[in-house]
Write a protein that holds these residues in place. Structure first.
Motif, PDB file in Angstrom:
ATOM      1  N   VAL A  35      20.047  37.790  -8.727  1.00  0.00           N
ATOM      2  CA  VAL A  35      18.539  36.793  -9.189  1.00  0.00           C
ATOM      3  C   VAL A  35      17.543  36.542 -10.670  1.00  0.00           C
ATOM      4  CG1 VAL A  35      16.440  36.219  -7.994  1.00  0.00           C
ATOM      5  CG2 VAL A  35      18.166  37.277  -6.478  1.00  0.00           C
ATOM      6  N   GLN A  36      17.939  36.044 -11.242  1.00  0.00           N
ATOM      7  CA  GLN A  36      17.215  35.301 -12.302  1.00  0.00           C
ATOM      8  C   GLN A  36      15.456  35.554 -12.282  1.00  0.00           C
ATOM      9  OE1 GLN A  36      19.248  37.089 -14.529  1.00  0.00           O
ATOM     10  NE2 GLN A  36      20.912  37.048 -13.165  1.00  0.00           N
ATOM     11  N   GLN A  66      13.314  32.552 -10.477  1.00  0.00           N
ATOM     12  CA  GLN A  66      14.545  31.489  -8.946  1.00  0.00           C
ATOM     13  C   GLN A  66      13.728  31.310  -7.781  1.00  0.00           C
ATOM     14  OE1 GLN A  66      17.746  33.547  -8.932  1.00  0.00           O
ATOM     15  NE2 GLN A  66      19.286  32.095 -10.717  1.00  0.00           N
ATOM     16  N   TYR A  89      11.960  34.072  -6.601  1.00  0.00           N
ATOM     17  CA  TYR A  89      11.555  35.820  -6.052  1.00  0.00           C
ATOM     18  C   TYR A  89      11.561  36.490  -6.775  1.00  0.00           C
ATOM     19  CZ  TYR A  89      14.724  33.258  -2.579  1.00  0.00           C
ATOM     20  OH  TYR A  89      15.679  32.264  -1.762  1.00  0.00           O
TER      21      TYR A  89
END
Length: 371
Positions: free
Chosen positions: A20-21, A24, A26
């Protein structure tokens, strides 16, 4: 052979498809560092002042006497944002009063109160509130956490890095299903005290009957979860090997054996699916499971199946064949709301500054008129 092909999907936990970058959606899923050594995961609630996580993150041993008032100075909260890392400290840690710190992990919930508001760009999340008592069961969720990488076959890599990763699974039953022994086994006196309908249960089977713990031990058969990727080819996205088939009529429940190891040729007009089913590892404790963008579960603990041959790796390490349980957030919605309401608001400093500036201007204007 079919089983090996299915597991081949799980051998690249550091593939970009599962990392996860920032930016995004999150960025409210945060890394918690406790006593400078242990890692857990938390998620930012809509107040911007509270992090939802697991009570077990603040225990030094389980089972044991529950820690009701952890030291807020023991935890550092790290936000991973597009412009870099931002740290926050805690002013209080609110542990659910019924947390038992036992092998049953009842009421495994805690709320960290931040000393100052979270960064404005960090995502905030609502909690999931089911419309009925079965609303979470049979639903696919998305998990985001800072757990160690694992390939499914061997479990977590103790030398791996705590990075923010994404996966998913399906809630199969309430956790108190484990209060009764599996088919063909005697009751275990050490278990059987999970509070009814307060935990959410799922397994990690990766499309194989052999590793389907809930199917073999409790008659709840479900063989894997896929994620559809639509509108661009697999090769162009750099995804891991995909299944060379169209999405079935019911993508929520189906068997996918055998699985060819070759990616589908580029064709942006067709949907693709990638393996999505996962468990949790060390560092994922407290991580959120999202249903419709809301926090439905908090990663709690795992349980090994009793039937020989189901668990692919000995012990509890996040491997294929294990059971996993989440704290059911909707069961503790009242506790969460109470903590949020009791928290003393932080004064809006920007408003105070504007008010002071406005007052100064008014005073100067008044003096000018008198002159």
């Amino acid at each position: 052979m079919a089983e090996l092909l299915a597991l081949s999907f799980l051998l690249e936990p550091n593939h970009p498809a599962y990392l996860v970058q920032p930016g995004q959606g999150y960025d409210g899923v945060v890394r918690l560092t406790i006593d400078g050594t242990r890692t857990c995961t938390g998620s930012l609630l809509t107040s911007g002042r509270h992090i939802l996580t697991a009570a077990q993150c603040f225990e030094t041993q389980t089972p044991g006497p529950p820690t009701r008032q952890p030291n807020p100075n023991s935890v550092q909260i790290t936000f991973e944002l597009p412009h870099g890392l931002v740290n926050r400290t805690a002013t209080a840690i609110h542990v659910h009063p019924q947390w038992d710190n036992s092998i049953n992990h009842n009421a495994n919930l805690a709320i960290i109160e931040l000393a100052e508001a979270a960064p404005a760009e960090a995502d905030r999340y609502l909690i999931y509130r089911g419309q009925d008592e079965l609303s979470e069961i049979n639903q696919v969720f998305t998990r985001v956490g800072y757990g160690l990488p694992g390939d499914g076959a061997n479990g977590a890599d103790p030398n791996g890095s705590y990075q923010r990763r994404i996966g998913g699974n399906r809630y199969d039953a309430f956790g108190d299903l484990l209060n009764r022994p599996p088919q063909g086994f005697q009751a275990d006196a050490t278990l059987g005290n999970i509070t009814a309908q307060t935990q959410l249960l799922y397994d990690f089977d990766t499309f194989t009957r052999t590793r389907d713990a809930l199917g073999r031990e409790y008659g709840l058969h479900d063989l894997g979860v896929l994620r559809p990727i639509i509108g661009i080819s697999a090769a162009e996205r750099g995804l891991p090997p995909l299944m060379d088939q169209e999405l079935p009529a019911n993508p929520q429940r189906f068997e996918a054996i055998p699985i060819p190891p070759q990616p589908r040729p580029a064709n942006p007009t067709h949907p693709f699916v990638i393996p999505w089913e996962s468990g949790t590892t060390t560092g994922d404790e407290g991580s959120p499971a999202f249903i419709d963008g809301r926090i439905a579960g908090i990663a709690s603990h795992g349980v090994a199946p009793q039937t020989p041959g189901i668990n692919m790796s000995e012990g509890l390490n996040g491997s294929v064949g294990e059971y996993f349980l989440d704290t059911r957030v909707s069961a503790y919605a009242d506790f969460i709301e109470q903590i949020l309401q009791e928290t003393t608001p932080i004064p809006d400093q920007s408003g105070m500054i504007l008010g002071l500036i406005g007052g100064a201007i008014a005073l100067l204007w008044s003096l000018r008129l008198r002159a």
